[in-house]
Scaffold this active site. Structure first.
Site, PDB file in Angstrom:
ATOM      1  N   ARG A   1       1.892  -0.332  21.137  1.00 24.17           N
ATOM      2  CA  ARG A   1       2.933  -1.011  21.910  1.00 24.17           C
ATOM      3  C   ARG A   1       4.221  -0.185  21.860  1.00 24.17           C
ATOM      4  O   ARG A   1       4.836   0.080  22.879  1.00 24.17           O
ATOM      5  CB  ARG A   1       3.143  -2.392  21.253  1.00 24.17           C
ATOM      6  CG  ARG A   1       3.797  -3.417  22.064  1.00 24.17           C
ATOM      7  CD  ARG A   1       3.745  -4.742  21.349  1.00 24.17           C
ATOM      8  NE  ARG A   1       4.182  -4.672  19.949  1.00 24.17           N
ATOM      9  CZ  ARG A   1       4.256  -5.711  19.141  1.00 24.17           C
ATOM     10  NH1 ARG A   1       3.919  -6.909  19.567  1.00 24.17           N
ATOM     11  NH2 ARG A   1       4.653  -5.571  17.890  1.00 24.17           N
TER      12      ARG A   1
ATOM     13  N   MET B   1     -10.488  -5.248  13.337  1.00 25.04           N
ATOM     14  CA  MET B   1     -10.382  -5.149  11.874  1.00 25.04           C
ATOM     15  C   MET B   1     -10.045  -6.487  11.216  1.00 25.04           C
ATOM     16  O   MET B   1     -10.241  -6.669  10.024  1.00 25.04           O
ATOM     17  CB  MET B   1      -9.355  -4.073  11.486  1.00 25.04           C
ATOM     18  CG  MET B   1      -9.957  -2.686  11.645  1.00 25.04           C
ATOM     19  SD  MET B   1      -8.818  -1.313  11.422  1.00 25.04           S
ATOM     20  CE  MET B   1      -8.208  -1.597   9.801  1.00 25.04           C
TER      21      MET B   1
ATOM     22  N   ALA C   1      -0.532   1.510  15.275  1.00 20.83           N
ATOM     23  CA  ALA C   1      -0.040   2.702  14.572  1.00 20.83           C
ATOM     24  C   ALA C   1       0.642   2.284  13.273  1.00 20.83           C
ATOM     25  O   ALA C   1       1.594   2.915  12.815  1.00 20.83           O
ATOM     26  CB  ALA C   1       0.925   3.477  15.473  1.00 20.83           C
TER      27      ALA C   1
ATOM     28  N   GLY D   1     -13.918  -7.503  11.151  1.00 26.52           N
ATOM     29  CA  GLY D   1     -13.705  -6.539  10.069  1.00 26.52           C
ATOM     30  C   GLY D   1     -14.245  -6.965   8.710  1.00 26.52           C
ATOM     31  O   GLY D   1     -13.894  -6.358   7.702  1.00 26.52           O
TER      32      GLY D   1
ATOM     33  N   LYS E   1       0.812  -1.228   0.000  1.00 29.09           N
ATOM     34  CA  LYS E   1       0.000   0.000   0.000  1.00 29.09           C
ATOM     35  C   LYS E   1       0.843   1.276   0.000  1.00 29.09           C
ATOM     36  O   LYS E   1       0.440   2.283  -0.570  1.00 29.09           O
ATOM     37  CB  LYS E   1      -0.948   0.007   1.206  1.00 29.09           C
ATOM     38  CG  LYS E   1      -2.082  -1.008   1.091  1.00 29.09           C
ATOM     39  CD  LYS E   1      -3.032  -0.919   2.276  1.00 29.09           C
ATOM     40  CE  LYS E   1      -4.035  -2.053   2.248  1.00 29.09           C
ATOM     41  NZ  LYS E   1      -4.963  -2.020   3.384  1.00 29.09           N
TER      42      LYS E   1
HETATM   43  P1  NDP Z   1       1.215  -3.323  10.409  1.00 24.20           P
HETATM   44  O1  NDP Z   1       2.186  -4.455  10.369  1.00 24.20           O
HETATM   45  O2  NDP Z   1       1.451  -2.109   9.584  1.00 24.20           O
HETATM   46  O3  NDP Z   1       1.051  -2.795  11.935  1.00 24.20           O
HETATM   47  C1  NDP Z   1       0.899  -3.701  12.967  1.00 24.20           C
HETATM   48  C2  NDP Z   1       0.482  -2.967  14.239  1.00 24.20           C
HETATM   49  O4  NDP Z   1       0.073  -3.945  15.196  1.00 24.20           O
HETATM   50  C3  NDP Z   1       1.587  -2.153  14.895  1.00 24.20           C
HETATM   51  O5  NDP Z   1       1.038  -0.992  15.457  1.00 24.20           O
HETATM   52  C4  NDP Z   1       2.091  -3.128  15.997  1.00 24.20           C
HETATM   53  O6  NDP Z   1       2.663  -2.464  17.110  1.00 24.20           O
HETATM   54  C5  NDP Z   1       0.795  -3.753  16.413  1.00 24.20           C
HETATM   55  N1  NDP Z   1       0.932  -5.081  17.051  1.00 24.20           N
HETATM   56  C6  NDP Z   1       1.311  -6.250  16.490  1.00 24.20           C
HETATM   57  N2  NDP Z   1       1.257  -7.253  17.390  1.00 24.20           N
HETATM   58  C7  NDP Z   1       0.814  -6.710  18.570  1.00 24.20           C
HETATM   59  C8  NDP Z   1       0.544  -7.229  19.860  1.00 24.20           C
HETATM   60  N3  NDP Z   1       0.706  -8.536  20.147  1.00 24.20           N
HETATM   61  N4  NDP Z   1       0.108  -6.372  20.819  1.00 24.20           N
HETATM   62  C9  NDP Z   1      -0.073  -5.067  20.549  1.00 24.20           C
HETATM   63  N5  NDP Z   1       0.172  -4.507  19.327  1.00 24.20           N
HETATM   64  C10 NDP Z   1       0.602  -5.314  18.346  1.00 24.20           C
HETATM   65  O7  NDP Z   1      -0.208  -4.010  10.075  1.00 24.20           O
HETATM   66  P2  NDP Z   1      -1.483  -3.283   9.413  1.00 24.20           P
HETATM   67  O8  NDP Z   1      -1.671  -2.015  10.128  1.00 24.20           O
HETATM   68  O9  NDP Z   1      -1.337  -3.261   7.945  1.00 24.20           O
HETATM   69  O10 NDP Z   1      -2.662  -4.336   9.711  1.00 24.20           O
HETATM   70  C11 NDP Z   1      -3.252  -4.489  10.994  1.00 24.20           C
HETATM   71  C12 NDP Z   1      -4.486  -5.383  10.928  1.00 24.20           C
HETATM   72  O11 NDP Z   1      -5.555  -4.753  10.242  1.00 24.20           O
HETATM   73  C13 NDP Z   1      -4.280  -6.733  10.240  1.00 24.20           C
HETATM   74  O12 NDP Z   1      -4.815  -7.733  11.078  1.00 24.20           O
HETATM   75  C14 NDP Z   1      -5.086  -6.623   8.954  1.00 24.20           C
HETATM   76  O13 NDP Z   1      -5.592  -7.865   8.564  1.00 24.20           O
HETATM   77  C15 NDP Z   1      -6.201  -5.684   9.380  1.00 24.20           C
HETATM   78  N6  NDP Z   1      -6.822  -4.958   8.244  1.00 24.20           N
HETATM   79  C16 NDP Z   1      -8.151  -5.235   7.962  1.00 24.20           C
HETATM   80  C17 NDP Z   1      -8.788  -4.598   6.911  1.00 24.20           C
HETATM   81  C18 NDP Z   1     -10.229  -4.929   6.621  1.00 24.20           C
HETATM   82  O14 NDP Z   1     -10.726  -4.555   5.540  1.00 24.20           O
HETATM   83  N7  NDP Z   1     -10.951  -5.562   7.522  1.00 24.20           N
HETATM   84  C19 NDP Z   1      -8.088  -3.604   6.057  1.00 24.20           C
HETATM   85  C20 NDP Z   1      -6.708  -3.353   6.479  1.00 24.20           C
HETATM   86  C21 NDP Z   1      -6.107  -4.027   7.518  1.00 24.20           C
HETATM   87  P3  NDP Z   1       4.228  -2.033  17.110  1.00 24.20           P
HETATM   88  O15 NDP Z   1       4.305  -0.745  16.347  1.00 24.20           O
HETATM   89  O16 NDP Z   1       4.546  -1.870  18.547  1.00 24.20           O
HETATM   90  O17 NDP Z   1       4.986  -3.150  16.455  1.00 24.20           O
END
Ligand code: NDP
Length: 270
Positions: free
Chosen positions: A151, A214, A128, A237, A66
């Site tokens: 986190r 989501m 984030a 989601g 993206k």
């Molecule tokens: P990214 O990899 O960009 O970001 C992951 C985020 O999750 C970071 O903020 C990370 O924190 C946090 N994270 C991961 N593991 C943990 C944990 N165990 N505890 C707390 N925080 C955690 O992923 P995306 O933002 O691209 O995607 C996130 C989710 O959204 C996915 O599950 C995806 O499937 C879903 N999604 C759903 C859509 C829909 O249409 N329903 C559309 C787009 C996304 P840190 O920064 O500390 O690592």
């Protein structure tokens, strides 16, 4: 002649987008094809160039492309510019136009399908990463005030700094949420993918709160936690996925499909 579209990601095998767009096309009588394409991790731009060469009209973009899609665009919608990420490309007049329909998809699902109006609501946005960037602008537009918890606190602070001019928004660690309550809690982290729960304190949900994950397709640790806390409005989601697809379909075809029967069908075949 059939207009061609596709969704590009890596991996892409599990994508429900072809099924959704085929149902939209059948419902609206649009003559389109829609397939899923796995681009090599270092080959997104080449894949797009090839599709344009073959006469495709547009595509959806998913993880991890993206941000790269955003860089490729000659023109961007305001919401794509705000998100700094693109999930919908339109190939028109020799140019690439980029949009981001994730936020509109989330808000439509929350407000229209679930019936929870966001105006003046206190929203906790967990995460984030790309998903949080993709939806925050639209949450502001719907009139919510937002706390972003992550986190890695730095990343929440960076996101908040970039969006502070749009509305009321604060960054928080999970520990600092202790004693606070929210009307809507959105899990935009990828924690559910690894079957984990972000470290939320108990008592985070206001009375009649909505817990929204989501992630779709399974009962996540976050939704189980919310249920144990007495929350009765729980959603995955899947509705967001269908609504963001409808928004992309509208962008391409200028026809708005009905989402309710498509969402019902997906829930049936799940
Ligand atoms: P990214 O990899 O960009 O970001 C992951 C985020 O999750 C970071 O903020 C990370 O924190 C946090 N994270 C991961 N593991 C943990 C944990 N165990 N505890 C707390 N925080 C955690 O992923 P995306 O933002 O691209 O995607 C996130 C989710 O959204 C996915 O599950 C995806 O499937 C879903 N999604 C759903 C859509 C829909 O249409 N329903 C559309 C787009 C996304 P840190 O920064 O500390 O690592």
């Amino acid at each position: 002649m059939t207009d061609r579209y596709a969704v590009i990601g890596n991996p892409i095998g599990h994508s429900k987008s072809p099924l959704i767009h085929k149902m939209f096309a059948a419902q609206t009588g649009q003559d389109i094809s829609y397939e899923k394409i796995e681009a090599p991790l270092d080959g997104f731009a080449d894949t797009i160039a090839q599709l344009r060469g073959e006469g495709y009209k547009g595509c959806n973009v998913t993880v991890p492309f993206k941000f790269e899609a955003y860089q490729l665009c000659k023109q961007l919608t305001g919401r794509a510019r705000a998100a700094q990420a693109v999930n919908t490309l339109l190939f028109k007049d020799g140019e690439i136009l980029g949009d981001n329909t994730d936020g509109a998809g989330l808000v439509a699902d929350i407000e229209q399908n679930i019936g929870c109006k966001l105006l003046f609501k206190k929203v906790l946005l967990m995460g984030a990463g790309g998903a949080a960037y993709g939806v925050i602008w639209q949450l502001f537009n719907a009139g919510a005030s937002i706390v972003v918890a992550n986190r890695t606190l730095d990343k929440a602070q960076q996101l908040v700094a970039e969006f502070a001019s749009y509305g009321t928004v604060f960054a928080s660690s999970y520990e600092a949420l202790n004693g606070k309550q929210f009307d809507v809690v959105v899990n935009a982290t990828s924690s559910s993918l690894s079957n984990k729960l972000p470290p939320l304190p108990s008592g985070i949900f206001a009375p009649d709160a909505l817990a929204y994950d989501m992630m779709y397709g399974k009962q996540t640790p976050f939704l189980k936690f919310a249920q144990k806390q007495g929350v009765t409005q729980l959603s995955d989601g899947l509705g967001m996925l269908v609504e963001q697809a409808a928004e992309a379909f509208f962008k391409w075809r200028e026809v708005r499909p009905e989402t309710a029967p498509v969402l019902a069908k997906l829930r049936e075949v799940k």
